[in-house]
Design a protein around this motif. Structure first.
Motif, PDB file in Angstrom:
ATOM      1  N   UNK A 190       4.716  -6.112   3.157  1.00  0.00           N
ATOM      2  CA  UNK A 190       4.050  -5.826   4.454  1.00  0.00           C
ATOM      3  C   UNK A 190       2.651  -6.420   4.465  1.00  0.00           C
ATOM      4  N   UNK A 191       1.940  -6.246   3.334  1.00  0.00           N
ATOM      5  CA  UNK A 191       0.556  -6.736   3.274  1.00  0.00           C
ATOM      6  C   UNK A 191       0.487  -8.261   3.392  1.00  0.00           C
ATOM      7  N   UNK A 192       1.594  -8.930   3.000  1.00  0.00           N
ATOM      8  CA  UNK A 192       1.622 -10.397   3.112  1.00  0.00           C
ATOM      9  C   UNK A 192       2.325 -10.859   4.382  1.00  0.00           C
TER      10      UNK A 192
ATOM     11  N   UNK B 142      -0.103  -9.508  -6.801  1.00  0.00           N
ATOM     12  CA  UNK B 142      -0.596  -8.286  -6.134  1.00  0.00           C
ATOM     13  C   UNK B 142       0.249  -7.081  -6.526  1.00  0.00           C
ATOM     14  N   UNK B 143       1.558  -7.277  -6.577  1.00  0.00           N
ATOM     15  CA  UNK B 143       2.428  -6.170  -7.028  1.00  0.00           C
ATOM     16  C   UNK B 143       2.062  -5.759  -8.451  1.00  0.00           C
ATOM     17  N   UNK B 144       1.955  -6.735  -9.341  1.00  0.00           N
ATOM     18  CA  UNK B 144       1.648  -6.385 -10.739  1.00  0.00           C
ATOM     19  C   UNK B 144       0.342  -5.589 -10.813  1.00  0.00           C
ATOM     20  N   UNK B 145      -0.675  -6.066 -10.088  1.00  0.00           N
ATOM     21  CA  UNK B 145      -1.972  -5.363 -10.118  1.00  0.00           C
ATOM     22  C   UNK B 145      -1.844  -3.962  -9.530  1.00  0.00           C
ATOM     23  N   UNK B 146      -1.064  -3.827  -8.455  1.00  0.00           N
ATOM     24  CA  UNK B 146      -0.939  -2.517  -7.790  1.00  0.00           C
ATOM     25  C   UNK B 146      -0.268  -1.474  -8.669  1.00  0.00           C
ATOM     26  N   UNK B 147       0.570  -1.911  -9.613  1.00  0.00           N
ATOM     27  CA  UNK B 147       1.248  -0.934 -10.480  1.00  0.00           C
ATOM     28  C   UNK B 147       0.546  -0.802 -11.828  1.00  0.00           C
TER      29      UNK B 147
END
Ligand SMILES: OCc1cccc(Br)n1
Length: 454
Positions: A58-60, A171-176
């Motif tokens: 969604x963010x992208x 971004x996913x890796x950083x978010x988790x």
């Protein structure tokens, strides 16, 4: 059992089957070989993972799509010997149609784009989280299904598409809670192989199969596929040259091998510059040995891996500009990645960055002290639910000791007890299960209580 089940947070004691019913063969309660059940606690982990995937998509600015898990087998008939097509979960249906459970999502996406006959406004930025299937002989005891986050950009020819996809993955890796010390992303381009084969006079039509064989070379000794290479007309000197080029560990070294005018080098350099613009360069490393195992990749390819080298690839993807053409459609540039639900969970567990999934998320347990108070109790539950709480109503007569134990077990924050005396005063007793404090609250004030407690 499946990876999430392997990572199952539930106790791994063997399932004690209930006592055998007289004379009836007992049902095998295991899920089909290679598949997983998702009990509520497993489902909370899966939902947490999917919610993170969806939030990044969604963010992208990506839109979600879906397609049937069952597809015509024709979508996957490619003559390149890829693992994903040699392990099809396929069958002939009652209408005598050759069908298969999808082993990947990209062909379904291509079919959906082709079905619109150019009517879709480009570029497309679409994502999906399909369950994908393979029928692998259980000799290796591997899973036959997994959920795979797919992110694809259609209609963009330049490496801006790949860079945006890379940024989404990072971004996913950083978010988790993962860092560039935990995960790296190897990047290469199949144009490298293409330019080497061209320079050696190997015809274009051998390109896809050669890439699949080179990918296999990463996993098996050359002797294991010597026959396939010879059948393809790739003599030892060609294979040695290819392998030599694939050992290049820097773009400069590659430029030395392929020359200043190499399209592969130009494209990879432009991609790396874009990654710096996203400030994700610490995650990215050039590795000429990465080719990926899908025949339809045509340009930049990439693979996310755990830096300790203990796990299988976390995710992978690349550019596939000719897929529609192979389906008889109009050539349309496309790039994307697939990101499975299994390896990432293993990594998150190992790095100890997974949240607990013990709690059911119920805020309040509501209990009537006797049957006459059950109707008022469900009225109280309705008020709390309308105020936004998740409420578990005790549906039958229980001892208070059971109720508090149940509330604790499901991770509830409060227990609201509807007792005769309090109810006569228009009140209920509320026990804070974290601190143990108990207080009486007017039923008419419960909505305010909820907002005060948020
Ligand atoms: O990544 C290859 C693949 C495809 C379908 C199912 C599973 Br498990 N694995």
């Amino acid at each position: 059992s499946g990876a999430v089940q392997d990572q199952n947070l539930l106790d791994k004691t063997t399932k004690q089957d209930s006592p055998q019913q007289k004379g009836r063969p007992q049902l095998d309660t295991n899920p089909p070989k290679g598949t997983r059940d998702f009990y509520p606690q497993d489902m909370r982990l899966r939902t947490w993972l999917f919610d993170h995937w969806r939030a990044v998509a969604k963010s992208f600015g990506f839109s979600e799509y879906d397609a049937p898990v069952l597809e015509s087998e024709a979508l996957y008939v490619r003559k390149a010997g890829e693992e994903v097509t040699t392990q099809l979960y396929n069958f002939v249906d009652k209408g005598d149609r050759a069908v298969a459970l999808r082993p990947e999502m990209t062909p379904s996406l291509a079919r959906m784009v082709m079905a619109q006959k150019g009517g879709l406004p480009m570029p497309l930025k679409w994502y999906s989280i399909p369950q994908c299937w393979r029928y692998e002989r259980m000799t290796r005891g591997r899973r036959r299904e997994h959920f795979q986050w797919n992110m694809d950009v259609w209609g963009v020819a330049g490496p801006e598409a790949e860079a945006e996809l890379m940024a989404a993955m990072v971004t996913f890796f950083e978010n988790v809670g993962l860092t560039a010390e935990d995960v790296g992303i190897k990047v290469n381009s199949r144009l490298v192989i293409g330019e080497v084969l061209d320079s050696l006079g190997i015809p274009e039509e051998k390109f896809a199969v050669t890439c699949v064989l080179v990918d296999k070379l990463e996993k098996v000794p050359i002797e294991a596929i010597q026959g396939d290479l010879e059948e393809l007309g790739l003599d030892r000197s060609v294979v040695e040259k290819l392998l030599d080029v694939l050992t290049n560990k820097s773009l400069d070294a590659l430029k030395g091998t392929l020359g200043e005018d190499s399209q592969a080098v130009k494209e990879l350099s432009q991609f790396m510059t874009l990654c710096e613009a996203y400030n994700i360069q610490n995650w990215i490393l050039f590795d000429a040995s990465v080719v990926r195992g899908l025949a339809y990749y045509t340009g930049i390819v990439f693979e996310a891996f755990d830096r300790r080298g203990e796990l299988r690839a976390i995710a992978g993807g690349g550019r596939y500009d000719k897929l529609l053409e192979t389906f008889g459609g109009v050539q349309t540039p496309a790039a994307g990645f697939g990101f499975g639900d299994a390896v990432i969970v293993e990594l998150l567990k190992e790095r100890d960055v997974l949240p607990s999934f013990e709690s059911t998320g119920v805020d309040t347990v509501v209990f009537a002290m006797n049957q006459d108070l059950y109707a008022p109790a469900v009225g109280v539950a309705s008020v709390l639910r309308k105020a936004g709480q998740s409420v578990d109503v005790v549906l039958e007569g229980k001892k208070l000791k059971w109720v508090f134990k149940h509330a604790d077990r499901i991770g509830a924050k409060y227990c609201v007890v509807v007792g005769a005396d309090e109810y006569l005063n228009g009140e209920v007793a509320i026990k804070d299960l974290s601190g143990g404090a108990q207080k009486s609250v007017k039923i008419d004030d419960l909505s305010n209580w909820v907002s005060d407690e948020q």
